[in-house]
Design an enzyme around this catalytic site. Structure first.
Site, PDB file in Angstrom:
ATOM      1  CB  CYS A 126      -0.885   0.615   1.324  1.00 35.86           C
ATOM      2  SG  CYS A 126      -1.901  -1.370   1.025  1.00 35.86           S
TER       3      CYS A 126
ATOM      4  N   PRO B 219       1.035   7.174  -1.703  1.00 34.81           N
ATOM      5  CG  PRO B 219       0.266   9.835  -0.832  1.00 34.81           C
ATOM      6  CD  PRO B 219       0.313   8.915  -1.030  1.00 34.81           C
ATOM      7  N   GLY B 220       3.674   7.196  -1.871  1.00 35.38           N
ATOM      8  CA  GLY B 220       5.102   7.377  -2.263  1.00 35.38           C
ATOM      9  C   GLY B 220       6.796   7.624  -0.669  1.00 35.38           C
ATOM     10  N   GLY B 221       5.485   8.367  -0.088  1.00 32.23           N
ATOM     11  CA  GLY B 221       6.300   8.925   1.108  1.00 32.23           C
ATOM     12  C   GLY B 221       7.875   7.455   1.881  1.00 32.23           C
ATOM     13  CE  LYS B 222       3.973   5.582   6.674  1.00 27.22           C
ATOM     14  NZ  LYS B 222       3.180   5.941   6.376  1.00 27.22           N
TER      15      LYS B 222
ATOM     16  CG  ASP C 126      -5.891  -7.379  -3.773  1.00 26.05           C
ATOM     17  OD1 ASP C 126      -5.516  -6.716  -3.053  1.00 26.05           O
ATOM     18  OD2 ASP C 126      -6.740  -7.693  -3.919  1.00 26.05           O
TER      19      ASP C 126
ATOM     20  CG  ASP D  94       0.682   3.538   5.646  1.00 30.87           C
ATOM     21  OD1 ASP D  94      -0.256   3.133   6.454  1.00 30.87           O
ATOM     22  OD2 ASP D  94       1.294   4.569   5.701  1.00 30.87           O
TER      23      ASP D  94
ATOM     24  CB  CYS E 242      -2.401   7.867   8.853  1.00 30.92           C
ATOM     25  SG  CYS E 242      -3.748   7.317   7.400  1.00 30.92           S
TER      26      CYS E 242
END
Length: 453
Positions: A268, A271-274, A315, A331, A384
């Site tokens: 998951c 948008p790519g921060g981690k 998936d 996440d 979150c």
């Protein structure tokens, strides 16, 4: 549709009014009303509604619309309660345009302090130009907004008296049960404020130097925090030296320790921060997400920062990486109730039923991730969300199902010395009210799990 036709459609509420809503500012106020209705009546995501409805506006008007709608959504509960005092008999249920116009008008007068005459006159004009019965409420709108101007100080006091009024009852109940009455109120109060801009630097960059360049404050975990602005105009953006990421969201990756040279799967990932954090730390990253649109943002972020990962649209409950992994970061999809200060639309578009569906999905993802994890490997699960059923209770149930899974207690050293974020069980729980004097943080839960024989 031509540009002129697009502008004309934008300037006509419902597409069937008797005239134009006025000048540029009037169009922006109408766009704000339209966007508020799209979120509250149709449960459209705020970013999608804004992109659609403000497409014909210039950048200054779009910024105005976003500020007004965000503020109206943050304070929607207390603004509606105040409206109930100002409109003696209330509005008919189908007076949706009038209702939204009054909410945005009151927000401007009591919270934004825009020019009174503009807030009143343009809102009244908007209602006058409606077709059908609603145009008859223009006089009422005029009277209510002019009263708000006259009684601003007293009404502002009423508006700010009970911050929990800006939460739906199900969230009040959930947070009261989890964090007590005072804790619930403190969280609600923290959600009223516009959050700061948090920035994650690439490892190896001088944090003190960049804090000065970005006019930012260095937070305990190394995050740089500054006032909101257009990020594309900040030093280092074009060079990909940093990316935007809430401080709380940057903490789960740190729980994996030294990942240099390790194969880490980021489930998951968009948008790519981690994903960027892991890649910047030297990990070989397999990033998975089923949402193509969100993955577009991930690819753009990776390109700007010059970082690399193997990215798959799939998936996560069924995906199997190529080769074995060393660690997994999950996440998981969640109710996102920890992000309400940045995404106030979620306050009014999520429900208890959504939480129930998401906990089932989280369970499947956790079990699948654990199957892929090698003996000795680490799984970091995070959400979150402020809902215990998605965090603490989810992990307790997981550990009960898997005898060979063990919690690896999180220490203050893992998260920048912020011991107050560690739970009695050794997990991490961030609340929006934490570090309130320094700008707070998103709500987050994270647990670190190891697989034994």
């Amino acid at each position: 549709m031509s540009t002129s036709e697009t502008q004309k459609a934008t300037n006509n509420p419902k597409g069937d009014t008797t005239g134009d809503t006025g000048d540029r500012i009037g169009s922006a106020r109408e766009a704000a009303v339209r966007t508020l209705m799209a979120v509250t009546l149709k449960s459209r995501p705020l970013d999608v509604a804004l992109d659609d409805i403000t497409s014909s506006l210039d950048s200054r008007d779009r910024a105005f619309v976003m500020q007004l709608v965000m503020l109206s959504l943050r304070r929607l509960g207390s603004l509606r309660a105040l409206m109930g005092r100002l409109v003696d008999r209330g509005l008919p249920r189908n007076a949706t345009w009038t209702d939204a116009a009054l909410i945005t008008g009151l927000a401007q007068i009591l919270l934004m302090r825009t020019a009174d005459h503009a807030a009143v006159n343009e809102t009244v004009t908007l209602v006058k130009n409606l077709s059908g019965k609603e145009k008859g409420f223009a006089g009422l709108v005029n009277a209510v907004l002019r009263r708000a101007v006259r009684e601003r100080d007293a009404l502002t006091g009423v508006l700010n008296a009970k911050p929990q009024a800006d939460l739906p009852l199900w969230l009040q109940t959930s947070w009261r049960r989890a964090y007590g009455q005072d804790g619930m109120v403190a969280i609600a109060r923290s959600l009223q404020d516009t959050p700061p801009l948090d920035i994650s630097l690439k490892p190896g960059e001088d944090k003190v130097v960049w804090a000065e360049k970005l006019e930012a404050t260095l937070m305990p975990n190394g995050t740089l925090r500054r006032a909101l602005t257009d990020v594309t105009k900040l030093p280092g953006y074009d060079d990909g030296v940093w990316w935007v990421q809430d401080m709380a969201a940057s903490l789960p990756v740190a729980l994996l320790g030294d990942v240099s040279g390790k194969h880490v799967m980021d489930m998951c990932a968009a948008p790519g921060g981690k994903t960027m954090q892991l890649a910047a730390l030297g990990a070989r990253v397999t990033a998975v997400d089923r949402n193509k649109n969100r993955l577009t943002r991930l690819h753009a972020n990776m390109k700007r920062t010059g970082l690399a990962a193997d990215v798959y649209t799939a998936d996560a409950t069924a995906f199997g990486p190529r080769g074995s992994v060393d660690h997994i970061l999950l996440d998981a999809p969640c109710s996102a109730t920890g992000t309400l200060r940045r995404n106030p639309d979620v306050t009014w578009t999520k429900s208890e039923a959504d939480v129930e569906k998401l906990t089932s999905l989280q369970k499947r993802m956790l079990d699948h991730a654990f199957k892929l994890l090698p003996v000795g490997g680490t799984l970091v699960y995070c959400v979150c969300s402020l809902e215990r059923v998605e965090g603490e209770e989810q992990i307790s149930a997981f550990l009960a199902r898997h005898e060979n899974a063990a919690r690896r207690v999180i220490t203050a050293a893992d998260i920048g010395g912020m011991a107050e974020l560690i739970t009695a069980d050794g997990d991490m729980r961030c609340l929006p009210s934490a570090l309130a004097d320094q700008g707070g943080m998103d709500g987050f839960f994270a647990a670190r799990i190891e697989k034994h024989n």
